[in-house]
Design an enzyme around this catalytic site. Sequence first.
Site, short mmCIF file in Angstrom:
data_model
loop_
_atom_site.label_atom_id
_atom_site.label_comp_id
_atom_site.label_asym_id
_atom_site.label_seq_id
_atom_site.Cartn_x
_atom_site.Cartn_y
_atom_site.Cartn_z
N HIS A 259 11.04 4.97 -7.29
CA HIS A 259 11.97 6.01 -6.82
C HIS A 259 13.11 6.06 -7.83
O HIS A 259 13.62 5.01 -8.26
CB HIS A 259 12.53 5.66 -5.44
CG HIS A 259 11.46 5.58 -4.39
ND1 HIS A 259 11.07 6.68 -3.64
CD2 HIS A 259 10.67 4.56 -4.00
CE1 HIS A 259 10.09 6.31 -2.81
NE2 HIS A 259 9.82 5.03 -3.01
N HIS B 166 8.69 -0.14 -5.45
CA HIS B 166 8.11 -0.59 -4.17
C HIS B 166 6.69 -1.06 -4.39
O HIS B 166 5.84 -0.30 -4.87
CB HIS B 166 8.09 0.57 -3.15
CG HIS B 166 9.44 0.91 -2.65
ND1 HIS B 166 9.75 2.15 -2.12
CD2 HIS B 166 10.58 0.16 -2.58
CE1 HIS B 166 11.03 2.13 -1.75
NE2 HIS B 166 11.56 0.95 -2.02
N HIS C 135 4.97 1.85 -6.73
CA HIS C 135 5.48 3.15 -7.17
C HIS C 135 6.99 3.06 -7.33
O HIS C 135 7.59 2.04 -6.99
CB HIS C 135 5.08 4.24 -6.17
CG HIS C 135 5.66 3.99 -4.81
ND1 HIS C 135 4.97 3.32 -3.82
CD2 HIS C 135 6.88 4.27 -4.28
CE1 HIS C 135 5.73 3.21 -2.75
NE2 HIS C 135 6.91 3.77 -3.00
N THR D 61 9.34 5.46 3.67
CA THR D 61 10.49 6.31 3.34
C THR D 61 10.07 7.75 3.06
O THR D 61 10.87 8.53 2.56
CB THR D 61 11.27 5.74 2.13
OG1 THR D 61 10.41 5.80 0.98
CG2 THR D 61 11.72 4.32 2.38
N HIS E 21 4.60 13.07 -6.02
CA HIS E 21 5.89 12.61 -5.48
C HIS E 21 6.39 11.32 -6.09
O HIS E 21 7.52 10.91 -5.82
CB HIS E 21 5.91 12.58 -3.96
CG HIS E 21 4.66 12.09 -3.30
ND1 HIS E 21 4.62 10.99 -2.52
CD2 HIS E 21 3.39 12.58 -3.32
CE1 HIS E 21 3.39 10.81 -2.08
NE2 HIS E 21 2.62 11.75 -2.56
C1 SG7 Z 1 5.05 7.00 -2.11
O1 SG7 Z 1 5.69 6.59 -0.94
C2 SG7 Z 1 3.54 6.99 -2.19
C3 SG7 Z 1 2.80 6.76 -0.85
C4 SG7 Z 1 3.63 5.89 0.06
C5 SG7 Z 1 4.98 6.50 0.27
O2 SG7 Z 1 5.52 8.28 -2.43
O3 SG7 Z 1 3.20 6.02 -3.14
O4 SG7 Z 1 1.56 6.10 -1.06
C6 SG7 Z 1 0.43 6.82 -1.31
C7 SG7 Z 1 -0.82 6.02 -1.28
O5 SG7 Z 1 0.48 8.00 -1.53
O6 SG7 Z 1 2.97 5.78 1.32
C8 SG7 Z 1 1.57 4.65 2.91
C9 SG7 Z 1 2.29 4.64 1.63
O7 SG7 Z 1 2.30 3.64 0.93
C10 SG7 Z 1 5.87 5.68 1.21
O8 SG7 Z 1 5.96 4.35 0.74
S1 SG7 Z 1 7.32 3.63 0.74
O9 SG7 Z 1 7.81 3.59 2.09
O10 SG7 Z 1 7.05 2.34 0.16
N1 SG7 Z 1 8.36 4.42 -0.15
ZN ZN Z 2 8.65 3.84 -1.97
#
Ligand code: SG7
Ligand code: ZN
Length: 261
Positions: free
Chosen positions: A95, A118, A93, A203, A64
């Site tokens: 977006h 983020h 990561h 998100t 994702h």
């Molecule tokens: C990202 O967004 C991932 C998730 C993340 C989620 O798609 O990087 O992290 C992992 C470890 O899979 O979830 C708990 C977390 O960090 C949501 O993160 S966000 O709200 O900053 N977009």
């Molecule tokens: Zn994010």
Amino acid sequence: ELPVPRYQVRSSPSSWGDDYKTCLGKFQSPIDIREKDVTTVSFTQLEFSNVNNSHTAYMTNNGHTVMIQSFDPNAPLISGGPINDTYVFQQLHFHWGQNDNLGSEDLINNHSFSMELHAVFWKKDYGSSEAALKHDDGLTVLGYLYQATDKSNPVFDSITWQIPDITGVGSNITINDTSVLSKLIAPDLASAQNYFTYRGSLTTPPCLEIVQWIDFVQPQYISHEQLAAFRIIQSTDGTNLTHNFRPVQPLDGRIVYRNNV
Ligand code: SG7
Ligand code: ZN
């Protein structure tokens, strides 16, 4: 394990609430930040530590997003500003959108940027990132907005050329630059104090309402070509992950603050 978000029509963000009631809550992210409605407050200085050390960083396609982690015991730390305690870096990561006119999650005055980074931090007192998810002050996420331009950003030199090696879901590589974390998340001192901040959520499902968001006001830049490199990775359902941003959610009376700089 967190559930995998899908951005395609069949399980789009608008139906996340069917399975995850929290995604329909009143403290959801992202939001549209209207500058005329923000409340200016003087926070103490937002401090970064361990950020300029060298860190071996790994880049993963988790189906994702493109995620960068470091398992270094001296992980970057943040404190001060709107947060009362020390928070430990977990991962960063990105977006992005189908084209350069959209892609950011938070909007400013209804304007979308081309990409958003983020950097996720968890509250040190809770002992681990997993344990922090159970507390309403468990996470702080720093948000950095990027605008696509003609000029390439050298910060991405060690990243974009290696994205073709992680197109498959679950694949990962070591980044050949131990200062990549510092370059991506340590803004210069002046920009570091110029931010919006508000209470919100993850998100992606399960949309936990546990995040103090800190969005830097000063946009960064990335070239059109560098940004295009992100759209080639595969998503969990086998299609290209052309976009992975959640649309803005209702503010529901929340106040967005801006640090007085
Ligand atoms: C990202 O967004 C991932 C998730 C993340 C989620 O798609 O990087 O992290 C992992 C470890 O899979 O979830 C708990 C977390 O960090 C949501 O993160 S966000 O709200 O900053 N977009
Ligand atoms: Zn994010």
